[in-house]
Design a protein around this motif. Structure first.
Motif, PDB file in Angstrom:
ATOM      1  N   LYS A 197       0.822  -1.211   0.000  1.00  0.00           N
ATOM      2  CA  LYS A 197       0.000   0.000   0.000  1.00  0.00           C
ATOM      3  C   LYS A 197       0.858   1.264   0.000  1.00  0.00           C
ATOM      4  CE  LYS A 197      -3.859  -2.187   2.448  1.00  0.00           C
ATOM      5  NZ  LYS A 197      -4.651  -2.216   3.709  1.00  0.00           N
ATOM      6  N   LEU A 198       2.166   1.086   0.178  1.00  0.00           N
ATOM      7  CA  LEU A 198       3.096   2.207   0.149  1.00  0.00           C
ATOM      8  C   LEU A 198       4.250   1.815  -0.768  1.00  0.00           C
ATOM      9  CD1 LEU A 198       3.768   5.008   1.388  1.00  0.00           C
ATOM     10  CD2 LEU A 198       5.078   3.799   3.140  1.00  0.00           C
ATOM     11  N   ILE A 199       4.275   2.407  -1.966  1.00  0.00           N
ATOM     12  CA  ILE A 199       5.251   1.964  -2.975  1.00  0.00           C
ATOM     13  C   ILE A 199       6.073   3.124  -3.541  1.00  0.00           C
ATOM     14  CG2 ILE A 199       3.943  -0.090  -3.637  1.00  0.00           C
ATOM     15  CD1 ILE A 199       2.851   1.500  -6.025  1.00  0.00           C
ATOM     16  N   ASP A 200       6.117   4.243  -2.834  1.00  0.00           N
ATOM     17  CA  ASP A 200       6.884   5.394  -3.329  1.00  0.00           C
ATOM     18  C   ASP A 200       8.375   5.082  -3.422  1.00  0.00           C
ATOM     19  OD1 ASP A 200       4.670   7.112  -3.546  1.00  0.00           O
ATOM     20  OD2 ASP A 200       4.734   7.526  -1.407  1.00  0.00           O
ATOM     21  N   ALA A 201       8.910   4.445  -2.384  1.00  0.00           N
ATOM     22  CA  ALA A 201      10.345   4.177  -2.329  1.00  0.00           C
ATOM     23  C   ALA A 201      10.685   2.717  -2.584  1.00  0.00           C
ATOM     24  CB  ALA A 201      10.901   4.596  -0.969  1.00  0.00           C
ATOM     25  N   LEU A 202       9.683   1.865  -2.451  1.00  0.00           N
ATOM     26  CA  LEU A 202       9.942   0.431  -2.519  1.00  0.00           C
ATOM     27  C   LEU A 202       8.671  -0.304  -2.919  1.00  0.00           C
ATOM     28  CD1 LEU A 202      12.201  -1.708  -1.643  1.00  0.00           C
ATOM     29  CD2 LEU A 202      10.935  -1.849   0.496  1.00  0.00           C
ATOM     30  N   ASP A 203       8.785  -1.152  -3.916  1.00  0.00           N
ATOM     31  CA  ASP A 203       7.656  -1.981  -4.331  1.00  0.00           C
ATOM     32  C   ASP A 203       8.074  -3.433  -4.145  1.00  0.00           C
ATOM     33  OD1 ASP A 203       5.728  -3.492  -5.709  1.00  0.00           O
ATOM     34  OD2 ASP A 203       5.302  -1.843  -7.091  1.00  0.00           O
ATOM     35  N   LEU A 204       7.620  -4.029  -3.042  1.00  0.00           N
ATOM     36  CA  LEU A 204       8.044  -5.390  -2.716  1.00  0.00           C
ATOM     37  C   LEU A 204       7.413  -6.436  -3.626  1.00  0.00           C
ATOM     38  CD1 LEU A 204       8.074  -5.329   1.199  1.00  0.00           C
ATOM     39  CD2 LEU A 204      10.043  -5.545  -0.324  1.00  0.00           C
ATOM     40  N   THR A 205       6.317  -6.102  -4.277  1.00  0.00           N
ATOM     41  CA  THR A 205       5.690  -7.049  -5.203  1.00  0.00           C
ATOM     42  C   THR A 205       6.475  -7.131  -6.512  1.00  0.00           C
ATOM     43  OG1 THR A 205       3.496  -6.627  -4.274  1.00  0.00           O
ATOM     44  CG2 THR A 205       3.589  -7.612  -6.466  1.00  0.00           C
ATOM     45  N   LYS A 206       6.842  -5.981  -7.044  1.00  0.00           N
ATOM     46  CA  LYS A 206       7.584  -5.942  -8.310  1.00  0.00           C
ATOM     47  C   LYS A 206       9.095  -6.017  -8.106  1.00  0.00           C
ATOM     48  CE  LYS A 206       4.032  -3.187 -10.640  1.00  0.00           C
ATOM     49  NZ  LYS A 206       3.738  -1.894 -11.322  1.00  0.00           N
ATOM     50  N   GLY A 207       9.528  -5.895  -6.864  1.00  0.00           N
ATOM     51  CA  GLY A 207      10.962  -5.960  -6.587  1.00  0.00           C
ATOM     52  C   GLY A 207      11.715  -4.716  -7.005  1.00  0.00           C
ATOM     53  N   LEU A 208      11.119  -3.551  -6.788  1.00  0.00           N
ATOM     54  CA  LEU A 208      11.735  -2.295  -7.211  1.00  0.00           C
ATOM     55  C   LEU A 208      12.119  -1.435  -6.011  1.00  0.00           C
ATOM     56  CD1 LEU A 208       9.311  -1.350 -10.138  1.00  0.00           C
ATOM     57  CD2 LEU A 208      11.616  -2.316 -10.333  1.00  0.00           C
ATOM     58  N   PHE A 326      11.283  -7.894   5.587  1.00  0.00           N
ATOM     59  CA  PHE A 326      10.283  -6.889   5.938  1.00  0.00           C
ATOM     60  C   PHE A 326       9.163  -7.513   6.773  1.00  0.00           C
ATOM     61  CE2 PHE A 326      12.466  -3.939   3.474  1.00  0.00           C
ATOM     62  CZ  PHE A 326      11.810  -2.721   3.408  1.00  0.00           C
ATOM     63  N   ASN A 327       8.682  -8.662   6.335  1.00  0.00           N
ATOM     64  CA  ASN A 327       7.598  -9.335   7.062  1.00  0.00           C
ATOM     65  C   ASN A 327       8.029  -9.749   8.465  1.00  0.00           C
ATOM     66  OD1 ASN A 327       5.231  -9.464   5.342  1.00  0.00           O
ATOM     67  ND2 ASN A 327       6.433 -10.751   3.972  1.00  0.00           N
ATOM     68  N   THR A 328       9.216 -10.332   8.556  1.00  0.00           N
ATOM     69  CA  THR A 328       9.709 -10.799   9.847  1.00  0.00           C
ATOM     70  C   THR A 328       9.990  -9.632  10.784  1.00  0.00           C
ATOM     71  OG1 THR A 328      10.749 -12.684   8.727  1.00  0.00           O
ATOM     72  CG2 THR A 328      11.427 -12.253  10.984  1.00  0.00           C
ATOM     73  N   THR A 329      10.534  -8.555  10.244  1.00  0.00           N
ATOM     74  CA  THR A 329      10.811  -7.368  11.063  1.00  0.00           C
ATOM     75  C   THR A 329       9.536  -6.851  11.706  1.00  0.00           C
ATOM     76  OG1 THR A 329      12.727  -6.687   9.749  1.00  0.00           O
ATOM     77  CG2 THR A 329      11.627  -4.978  11.032  1.00  0.00           C
TER      78      THR A 329
END
Length: 337
Positions: A197-208, A326-329
């Motif tokens: 839901k927050l992808i400005d700096a990081l997109d964990l789905t697309k790996g960006l 990220f999930n574990t953190t």
């Protein structure tokens, strides 16, 4: 991990600078470069930051007269975890118990003017200042990770003692603002990244991973992950000072506190501040922090080398590793009170 080869060529075709050539070489053998970087990363950060700060200290000593003041820094310099003084300039803070540092501040402002390796705003504090407040926000933690640079060391001790006093005596309403604006906000940001839901700096789905030094919202893993760990640990420290320690004990606790986050986790554990998480979880938290710090440093240095906003793409095992971290953190931080 991949990036646009065209972008690299664009930065080096006309004038093949050392930075551009190094960037090109890095992406020609990414895994080898990243693996070796992981092993030496924290030592490299510490060595780099200490060397940078030693040079700054020498410059201050040469250009400033003695007086009843101290100069210190904070942030990534205070934590000894920096690898770029151009994209992460040194913050300079001046403290004087009796407000006698005006001449020093004027000289410092002249000294840092137009220098990219320093923040242009010199922060000035005295005994009557709200030491837990910066830019009209309650954030007592900046002083916790401060590092003496120049001036009178006794004044720096006075600063720490006054900081401790203000942390201990801060009204609960103000302390709750710190927890709301920084601790809980950073945890929510981490959770939003996990749920994409927050992808400005990081997109964990697309790996960006995105980085743009001119855009506050595009700072790779800095605000989406690193801050959540930093502020959660800082809250544990502040709670300990406010609820468990005398001012004398707090001063001893702070002056013995290590700089980098890995050693800090061990230190807090030895003082029983992280008893809610297991030994294994503490090690996972360290590795997660180190990984995000590594990607932040890679992004910062690519940005400096290419002089443009950058995009890093993670694939396969590298992407899964970051997603898992990220999930574990998030799960581990929920256990820390």
């Amino acid at each position: 991990m991949t990036t646009s080869s065209a972008s690299i060529r664009a930065s080096s075709d006309r004038i093949p600078t050392l930075a551009a050539l190094s960037t090109k070489k890095f992406y020609e053998s990414q895994k080898i470069a990243t693996d070796s970087f992981r092993v030496k990363h924290l030592d490299l950060c510490s060595t780099f930051t200490k060397a940078i700060l030693e040079r700054k200290t020498h410059l201050f000593s040469e250009n400033l007269s003695d007086g009843n003041y101290c100069i210190f820094t904070t942030g990534s310099d205070g934590r000894l975890e920096k690898l770029s003084d151009r994209e992460s300039p040194v913050e300079v803070i001046v403290y004087s118990s009796d407000s006698s540092s005006e001449e020093v501040i004027l000289k410092l402002q002249e000294f840092v003017r137009d220098r990219k390796d320093f923040f242009q705003d010199i922060e000035s504090k005295n005994k009557n200042s709200k030491l837990c407040e910066t830019s009209r926000k309650i954030i007592p933690t900046r002083g916790l990770h401060s590092r003496f640079l120049a001036g009178d060391k006794k004044e720096y001790e006075n600063y720490l003692k006054e900081l401790i006093s203000q942390i201990k005596n801060m009204p609960i309403k103000e302390y709750n603002l710190f927890k709301k604006d920084f601790v809980r906000f950073s945890i929510r940001s981490l959770n939003k990244c996990n749920s994409n839901k927050l992808i400005d700096a990081l997109d964990l789905t697309k790996g960006l991973i995105f980085f743009d030094g001119k855009n506050f919202r595009k700072k790779a893993t800095k605000y989406s992950h690193l801050r959540s760990i930093q502020y959660k640990l800082d809250k544990a420290i502040c709670d300990h000072i406010r609820e468990k320690l005398s001012e004398k004990e707090s001063f001893e606790f702070l002056t013995k506190m290590p700089a980098n986050i890995n050693d800090l986790i061990d230190y807090l554990s030895s003082n029983k501040l992280l008893d809610k998480i297991s030994v294994a979880e503490k090690e996972i938290l360290k590795k997660a922090y180190n990984l995000s710090l590594m990607y932040l440093h890679i992004a910062q240095n690519l940005y400096v080398a290419m002089n443009k906003s950058i995009e890093i793409k993670l694939e396969g095992s590298q992407l899964k590793e970051l997603q898992d971290n990220f999930n574990t953190t998030y799960k581990i931080l929920q256990k820390i009170q």
